[in-house]
Design an enzyme around this catalytic site. Structure first.
Site, PDB file in Angstrom:
ATOM      1  N   GLU A  93       0.769  -1.101  -0.096  1.00 41.81           N
ATOM      2  CA  GLU A  93      -0.063  -0.004  -0.027  1.00 41.81           C
ATOM      3  C   GLU A  93       0.770   1.241   0.199  1.00 41.81           C
ATOM      4  O   GLU A  93       1.985   1.206   0.566  1.00 41.81           O
ATOM      5  CB  GLU A  93      -0.967  -0.032   1.179  1.00 41.81           C
ATOM      6  CG  GLU A  93      -0.323   0.017   2.562  1.00 41.81           C
ATOM      7  CD  GLU A  93      -1.423  -0.049   3.619  1.00 41.81           C
ATOM      8  OE1 GLU A  93      -1.895  -1.196   3.980  1.00 41.81           O
ATOM      9  OE2 GLU A  93      -1.355   0.951   4.115  1.00 41.81           O
ATOM     10  N   CYS A 106       3.443   8.416   0.485  1.00 43.45           N
ATOM     11  CA  CYS A 106       4.319   7.674   1.290  1.00 43.45           C
ATOM     12  C   CYS A 106       4.299   6.300   0.712  1.00 43.45           C
ATOM     13  O   CYS A 106       3.374   5.938   0.299  1.00 43.45           O
ATOM     14  CB  CYS A 106       3.146   7.596   2.473  1.00 43.45           C
ATOM     15  SG  CYS A 106       3.950   6.271   4.039  1.00 43.45           S
ATOM     16  N   CYS A 113       7.279  -6.731   6.952  1.00 42.46           N
ATOM     17  CA  CYS A 113       8.376  -6.102   7.763  1.00 42.46           C
ATOM     18  C   CYS A 113       8.750  -7.140   8.835  1.00 42.46           C
ATOM     19  O   CYS A 113       7.834  -7.866   9.297  1.00 42.46           O
ATOM     20  CB  CYS A 113       8.034  -4.990   8.262  1.00 42.46           C
ATOM     21  SG  CYS A 113       9.049  -4.019   9.226  1.00 42.46           S
ATOM     22  N   CYS A 117       7.961  -4.118  15.426  1.00 34.08           N
ATOM     23  CA  CYS A 117       7.573  -3.135  16.516  1.00 34.08           C
ATOM     24  C   CYS A 117       6.018  -3.308  16.896  1.00 34.08           C
ATOM     25  O   CYS A 117       5.143  -3.640  16.237  1.00 34.08           O
ATOM     26  CB  CYS A 117       7.514  -1.699  15.740  1.00 34.08           C
ATOM     27  SG  CYS A 117       8.980  -1.023  15.324  1.00 34.08           S
ATOM     28  N   CYS A 120       2.705  -1.566  15.447  1.00 35.38           N
ATOM     29  CA  CYS A 120       2.547  -1.469  14.037  1.00 35.38           C
ATOM     30  C   CYS A 120       2.093  -2.626  13.165  1.00 35.38           C
ATOM     31  O   CYS A 120       2.334  -3.879  13.226  1.00 35.38           O
ATOM     32  CB  CYS A 120       3.972  -1.258  13.431  1.00 35.38           C
ATOM     33  SG  CYS A 120       4.005  -1.138  11.546  1.00 35.38           S
ATOM     34  N   CYS A 334      -0.113   2.489   9.241  1.00 42.53           N
ATOM     35  CA  CYS A 334       0.599   1.812   8.130  1.00 42.53           C
ATOM     36  C   CYS A 334       0.115   0.370   8.117  1.00 42.53           C
ATOM     37  O   CYS A 334       0.281  -0.464   9.047  1.00 42.53           O
ATOM     38  CB  CYS A 334       2.007   1.780   8.570  1.00 42.53           C
ATOM     39  SG  CYS A 334       2.644   3.170   9.438  1.00 42.53           S
TER      40      CYS A 334
HETATM   41  N1  SAH Z   1      10.325   0.876   9.339  1.00 49.43           N
HETATM   42  C1  SAH Z   1      10.460   2.329   9.389  1.00 49.43           C
HETATM   43  C2  SAH Z   1       9.350   3.382   8.341  1.00 49.43           C
HETATM   44  C3  SAH Z   1       8.093   2.672   8.352  1.00 49.43           C
HETATM   45  S1  SAH Z   1       7.033   2.917   9.756  1.00 49.43           S
HETATM   46  C4  SAH Z   1      10.408   2.738  10.617  1.00 49.43           C
HETATM   47  O1  SAH Z   1      10.239   2.216  11.613  1.00 49.43           O
HETATM   48  O2  SAH Z   1      10.669   4.377  10.969  1.00 49.43           O
HETATM   49  C5  SAH Z   1       6.669   4.772   9.637  1.00 49.43           C
HETATM   50  C6  SAH Z   1       6.335   5.402  10.990  1.00 49.43           C
HETATM   51  O3  SAH Z   1       5.203   5.243  11.546  1.00 49.43           O
HETATM   52  C7  SAH Z   1       7.412   5.008  12.147  1.00 49.43           C
HETATM   53  O4  SAH Z   1       7.766   5.926  12.941  1.00 49.43           O
HETATM   54  C8  SAH Z   1       6.706   4.014  12.822  1.00 49.43           C
HETATM   55  O5  SAH Z   1       7.161   3.664  14.220  1.00 49.43           O
HETATM   56  C9  SAH Z   1       5.140   4.790  13.008  1.00 49.43           C
HETATM   57  N2  SAH Z   1       4.053   3.713  13.290  1.00 49.43           N
HETATM   58  C10 SAH Z   1       3.949   2.568  12.841  1.00 49.43           C
HETATM   59  N3  SAH Z   1       2.766   1.931  13.290  1.00 49.43           N
HETATM   60  C11 SAH Z   1       2.106   2.866  13.893  1.00 49.43           C
HETATM   61  C12 SAH Z   1       0.758   3.131  14.551  1.00 49.43           C
HETATM   62  N4  SAH Z   1       0.162   2.347  14.712  1.00 49.43           N
HETATM   63  N5  SAH Z   1       0.552   4.349  15.302  1.00 49.43           N
HETATM   64  C13 SAH Z   1       1.429   5.333  15.235  1.00 49.43           C
HETATM   65  N6  SAH Z   1       2.728   5.215  14.558  1.00 49.43           N
HETATM   66  C14 SAH Z   1       3.015   4.201  14.023  1.00 49.43           C
END
Ligand code: SAH
Length: 346
Positions: A93, A106, A113, A117, A120, A334
């Protein structure tokens, strides 16, 4: 050997390709221009190339063009979410966000991935594969073509960890900012990473003008470990040292992303500890109210707590903004659109 898709090839590689078909070197430039400037969606459109050459390419090297399976348009702010199908059937996406300073896309850098995290959605199904440079470029090309909107800014903040797909992301960055292509200024491109320290150091040496965004999300190593497994591998001290070196090498202001999760990382004490760690660095903190996903019970911090957190950081002289939520009415965080699509397919 795994063949490179045609949209990932440099002009030199295309020259080699042209030669292999007995075509003159200038055909390479024409091909490159059709793909990366005119954003052609098929070989057929490339009318100044000999028909026989186009047909041979079609046969041997099918044209890479992502197919939009779904488009969701936010009624609130015009944000558009695209679900694209890749040639091998995987789906990814991408999002188009309209700001007054221009349109930002974006993009995803991987299918799935493996960073894990906790908050996420992109990481729940694990990692499938890396995206090629062409597959990253085409997310932007298709969005610009389908929406009719000129794209001026790019953030690599979709599904995937860009520093876990380093070589392809680097090729992508060179190609998207290439004068022979869309020529998007590197200053308008942000790469976001969860903090893979050796890759940040490597990136610093590439002499790019992009913005580096670091997903910090915590004020101490202990708290960071609860949210981000990468924190077991690199301490915040090691990460911040690499970031300081990155700034020294490139002169580019650093962005820190900090997703506020109620009761986990959002107290004034967290703000104080965070400020202590990043003070003195030319940086900017972007606070993101966590976007709750149904698989976890993380909650957004109260508006009041977010304000207190922001004020505290400002008191310590740190630049802070609260990220405006875009597309609240369409699959939010995301990886959510892709995930909901995959669940519907099962
Ligand atoms: N892997 C990279 C880029 C993708 S995520 C990274 O970790 O930076 C892009 C941003 O969105 C990151 O800061 C991630 O921690 C944040 N993110 C992911 N899921 C989220 C959520 N449910 N709520 C808020 N931020 C989120």
């Amino acid at each position: 050997m795994c063949k490179k898709d045609i949209k990932s090839m440099s002009v030199n590689e295309l020259k080699g390709l042209a030669a292999a078909y007995g075509e003159k070197p200038f055909r390479a430039k024409q091909l490159y221009e059709w793909m990366h400037k005119k954003l052609a969606s098929s070989y057929e459109e490339m009318t100044n190339l000999p028909k026989a050459f186009r047909e041979k390419l079609e046969r041997d090297l099918p044209y890479l063009c992502l197919e939009a399976l779904e488009v969701q348009v936010s009624k609130l702010d015009g944000t558009r979410k695209y679900l694209f199908r890749l040639p091998d059937g995987n789906v990814i996406e991408s999002v188009l966000m309209k700001y007054h300073h221009g349109n930002s896309v974006c993009i995803s850098s991987q299918v799935g991935c493996r960073m894990g995290c906790r908050f996420c959605a992109s990481t729940i199904g694990g990692w499938t594969r890396n995206l090629s440079p062409g597959e990253m470029l085409d997310q932007i090309y298709r969005i610009q073509t389908l929406s009719g909107e000129r794209v001026s800014n790019i953030v690599i903040m979709g599904t995937g960890e860009p520093m876990d797909n380093y070589d392809n992301v680097l090729d992508f960055l060179h190609m998207i900012s290439d004068e022979q292509g869309l020529n998007i200024s590197q200053r308008n491109i942000t790469v976001s990473t969860c903090g893979i320290v050796p890759k940040i150091r490597q990136l610093a040496g590439e002499k790019l003008q992009i913005t580096l965004a670091i997903s910090l999300h915590a004020s101490t190593d202990e708290k960071r470990k609860e949210l981000m497994p990468i924190a077991y591998k690199y301490t915040m001290g090691e990460l911040l040292d690499a970031v300081k070196d990155y700034y020294r090498e490139t002169g580019r202001r650093i962005t820190f992303e900090y997703s506020l999760v109620a009761g986990k990382n959002d107290t004034e004490e967290d703000a104080r500890l965070l400020a202590d760690k990043i003070r003195g660095l030319n940086c900017h903190v972007n606070l993101i109210p966590v976007n709750p996903i149904k698989e976890r019970d993380f909650r957004q911090s109260d508006k009041n707590d977010i304000e207190l957190f922001k004020n505290k950081l400002e008191k310590y002289g740190i630049n802070v903004t609260i990220r405006r939520e875009m597309g609240r009415d369409i699959d939010g965080a995301c990886g959510q659109l892709r995930k909901s699509y995959l669940e519907r397919e099962i």
